[in-house]
Design a protein around this motif. Structure first.
Motif, PDB file in Angstrom:
ATOM      1  N   SER A 167      -9.729   1.024   8.380  1.00 35.37           N
ATOM      2  CA  SER A 167      -8.364   0.910   8.895  1.00 35.37           C
ATOM      3  C   SER A 167      -8.278   1.384  10.339  1.00 35.37           C
ATOM      4  O   SER A 167      -8.973   2.320  10.760  1.00 35.37           O
ATOM      5  N   SER A 219      -5.674   4.661   2.286  1.00 35.84           N
ATOM      6  CA  SER A 219      -4.747   3.629   1.834  1.00 35.84           C
ATOM      7  C   SER A 219      -4.877   3.472   0.317  1.00 35.84           C
ATOM      8  O   SER A 219      -5.720   4.098  -0.316  1.00 35.84           O
ATOM      9  N   GLY A 264       0.877   5.351   1.588  1.00 38.14           N
ATOM     10  CA  GLY A 264       0.312   5.929   2.794  1.00 38.14           C
ATOM     11  C   GLY A 264       1.306   6.444   3.809  1.00 38.14           C
ATOM     12  O   GLY A 264       0.970   6.571   4.988  1.00 38.14           O
ATOM     13  N   ARG A 285       1.903   5.298   7.679  1.00 37.52           N
ATOM     14  CA  ARG A 285       0.722   4.467   7.902  1.00 37.52           C
ATOM     15  C   ARG A 285       0.735   3.199   7.042  1.00 37.52           C
ATOM     16  O   ARG A 285      -0.058   2.288   7.286  1.00 37.52           O
ATOM     17  N   ILE A 286       1.576   3.161   6.015  1.00 40.28           N
ATOM     18  CA  ILE A 286       1.666   1.974   5.171  1.00 40.28           C
ATOM     19  C   ILE A 286       1.821   0.718   6.023  1.00 40.28           C
ATOM     20  O   ILE A 286       1.178  -0.311   5.782  1.00 40.28           O
ATOM     21  N   ASP A 297      -8.188  -1.262  -3.890  1.00 36.35           N
ATOM     22  CA  ASP A 297      -8.677  -0.387  -2.834  1.00 36.35           C
ATOM     23  C   ASP A 297      -9.696   0.609  -3.378  1.00 36.35           C
ATOM     24  O   ASP A 297      -9.372   1.416  -4.260  1.00 36.35           O
ATOM     25  N   LEU A 306      -4.368  -0.046  -1.087  1.00 36.07           N
ATOM     26  CA  LEU A 306      -3.999  -1.458  -1.036  1.00 36.07           C
ATOM     27  C   LEU A 306      -4.362  -2.161  -2.336  1.00 36.07           C
ATOM     28  O   LEU A 306      -5.497  -2.085  -2.798  1.00 36.07           O
ATOM     29  N   SER A 343       0.832  -1.201   0.000  1.00 43.20           N
ATOM     30  CA  SER A 343       0.000   0.000   0.000  1.00 43.20           C
ATOM     31  C   SER A 343       0.862   1.245   0.000  1.00 43.20           C
ATOM     32  O   SER A 343       2.001   1.224   0.473  1.00 43.20           O
ATOM     33  N   TYR A 401      -1.467  -0.272   7.512  1.00 37.27           N
ATOM     34  CA  TYR A 401      -2.401  -0.726   6.483  1.00 37.27           C
ATOM     35  C   TYR A 401      -2.094  -2.159   6.072  1.00 37.27           C
ATOM     36  O   TYR A 401      -2.993  -2.995   5.934  1.00 37.27           O
TER      37      TYR A 401
END
Length: 565
Positions: free
Chosen positions: A499, A536, A469, A472-473, A554, A538, A467, A476
């Motif tokens: 999430s 995200s 982000g 935050r990846i 996503d 994804l 992903s 996720y």
């Protein structure tokens, strides 16, 4: 008298052995359904076109990235860097390819400090040449293609060249990104390309990019060398230096993509593999999943609230170590083996309570104040795609130019990165020691990109995912790997689930999703909660135990997943 029968049986055994070998080879070569999941429909189509032409997963990856450079310029492109995991079916193995940007040779430790010695404001450091690192994506893709390509290099760029010449329809996401509250029109030629007559282009407009078509044609004809030496490289260097950067022609010509050993752990009856340093994603995802598995084993029955709480607590511990210890292992000593050892992880997992949050976690090998820069306020860039080809080979690749539209510098029809802002601005940690993620010449900044390939007990790819982000990846990706491999959820269902993120601070819940309903329960467990959008991107491929292939895209972005028969 006995020699002839013995010879006969030897020949018979040899004959049947040969038939078995041939039958096995034919079975191995029997085409299986392939899958492409990427962040833009035109990029997905380019990958599908390569696979339908007999191309490999690597061939598809190159075609996808070339198209993303054109149609998703806010997120990734040949002016940035990437990490790529490759699964080779014969023999079964996972390889890690590092195309992360490097810092210019002339860079100094105080590069991101003001005259008063304080760290620059992040958004002040982004635009212009000072944050541009040597792009690594093309060298990395060429390195992977030399070993795993099935189609000619030049063929892989034709979909992108065709679209750049004939035009593509601007999507709502690209149009919306041009309207975010950032000075995106400060530099030419980006301003003229995206802001004709002073206004950002709108969705539905057909946009051509003849400069990119010319750049990609040169690369298709001459290989990555056309990018790193000659007119393209000279234009990159002139643009960066003309806008305050340190990049030189020698930096460009000397860039090397690297093949590294992936980091892998056995978790939930799967071998889960990620990128090694300078990606913090691989190690931290593995830490989180291992801690979650260990903590879950101590809980007899879990509700969805409990499972999410345990995931968030594992993430606190993982980020505490990430923020304190990780950097480019070619430049600093990182205790990788210790941080991924069973004894250490068991000790850390014992800190997790199913009934109470531990709050801000301390790193496990010491207890200094966390020394990493705070999370970036805005990060809508980066892109991920996953590919499974007909021969069972797979690619999980995450690429980025860092912030939306990178440094805002455009050369040859593509955007240049601002990845040097992934370094720690203050070169000293809180206790005065040199920080492991400080800027140094030739060094690769720490990244959160987390491409993952999980193998089943037959060493076949079970899950291929990643992903965008920012930091935050990691959350996720860890959440979805846990949902699919531990909770048995279907890939698309897991991707669409709301999430939940914790980077060793507040717990973030995705607004207007079922995750938001966990707020009261998590607060009762001691979590400080923030609710908001968590965008995200994804994209993954799931191979079920019976061989059925599913793709996942996503809905928070505009990607697609397409099966290739």
């Amino acid at each position: 008298m006995t020699s002839k029968p013995i010879a006969f049986w030897h020949l018979l055994v040899l004959f049947w052995s040969l038939l078995l070998v041939l039958a096995t080879a034919r079975a191995d070569e029997t085409p299986q359904p392939g899958m492409v999941a990427a962040a833009h429909p035109l990029a997905t189509e380019a990958g599908v076109e390569m696979l339908e032409s007999g191309g490999s997963a690597i061939d598809a990856a190159i075609a996808i990235q070339a198209v993303l450079t054109l149609v998703e310029p806010q997120s990734s492109g040949i002016g940035g860097g990437a990490f790529l995991l490759h699964y080779a079916n014969q023999p079964a193995r996972v390889q890690a390819y590092d195309g992360r940007e490097t810092a210019p040779s002339a860079i100094k430790p105080d590069h991101f400090l003001t005259e008063s010695g304080t760290p620059m404001d992040f958004l002040d450091a982004v635009p212009g040449g000072q944050a541009v690192g040597v792009p690594g994506t093309l060298r990395m893709l060429e390195l992977a293609h030399e070993e795993h390509g099935a189609l000619p290099w030049e063929a892989l760029f034709q979909p992108a060249i065709r679209l750049a010449e004939q035009g593509f329809e601007v999507t709502p996401r690209l149009a919306d990104m041009l309207r975010i509250d950032l000075p995106l029109d400060a530099f030419e030629p980006m301003a003229g390309y995206f802001f004709p007559a002073g206004e950002p282009i709108s969705a539905g407009v057909t946009l051509t990019n003849p400069d990119l078509a010319d750049t990609l044609t040169r690369i298709a004809n001459r290989g990555a060398e056309a990018f790193y030496e000659g007119p393209i490289a000279e234009s990159i260097v002139a643009t960066v230096q003309g806008n305050g950067g340190k990049l030189t022609r020698e930096d460009m010509a000397g860039y090397q993509a690297l093949e590294r050993e992936p980091v892998c752990r056995s978790i939930a009856d799967h071998s889960i593999c990620g990128m090694p340093l300078p990606s913090s994603g691989g190690m931290t995802v593995l830490q989180i999943l291992s801690l979650l598995e260990m903590a879950s084993a101590e809980v007899e029955a879990t509700t969805r609230l409990t499972r999410r709480h345990l995931l968030l607590e594992a993430s606190r511990l993982g980020f505490a170590d990430r923020n304190e210890y990780l950097g480019d292992a070619d430049f600093v000593d990182v205790p990788v083996e210790t941080l991924l050892s069973n004894d250490y992880l068991a000790e850390r997992a014992a800190l997790i309570s199913p009934t109470q949050s531990l709050g801000t976690a301390s790193p496990g090998l010491a207890n200094p104040e966390s020394a990493m820069s705070s999370a970036k306020r805005i990060n809508h860039s980066t892109s991920h795609f996953s590919v499974l080809d007909a021969r069972g080979n797979a690619v999980s690749m995450t690429s980025s130019i860092e912030m939306p539209f990178g440094s805002r510098l455009m050369v040859g029809g593509f955007m240049l990165n601002n990845q040097l802002t992934d370094f720690r601005f203050d070169p000293e940690a809180a206790d005065g020691r040199p920080h492991p993620n400080r800027v140094q010449p030739g060094k690769r900044p720490l990244s959160s990109m987390s491409p993952v390939i999980a193998l089943d007990t037959d060493d076949q790819p079970r899950l291929i995912i990643g992903s965008p982000g920012g930091t935050r990846i990691i959350g996720y990706v860890a959440q979805r790997v846990a949902d699919v491999l531990m909770a048995g959820e279907e890939l698309q269902t897991a991707i669409e689930a709301g999430s939940v993120i914790n980077r060793n601070g507040v717990t973030e819940l995705e607004a207007e999703t079922p995750a938001e309903a966990l707020r009261a329960g998590l607060e009762a467990l001691g979590h400080e909660i923030e609710v908001g959008p968590l965008t995200s991107g994804l994209h993954g491929v799931e191979r079920l135990p019976d061989g059925v292939i599913h793709g996942g895209a996503d809905p928070r972005r505009e990607g697609t997943a397409v099966k290739v028969r």
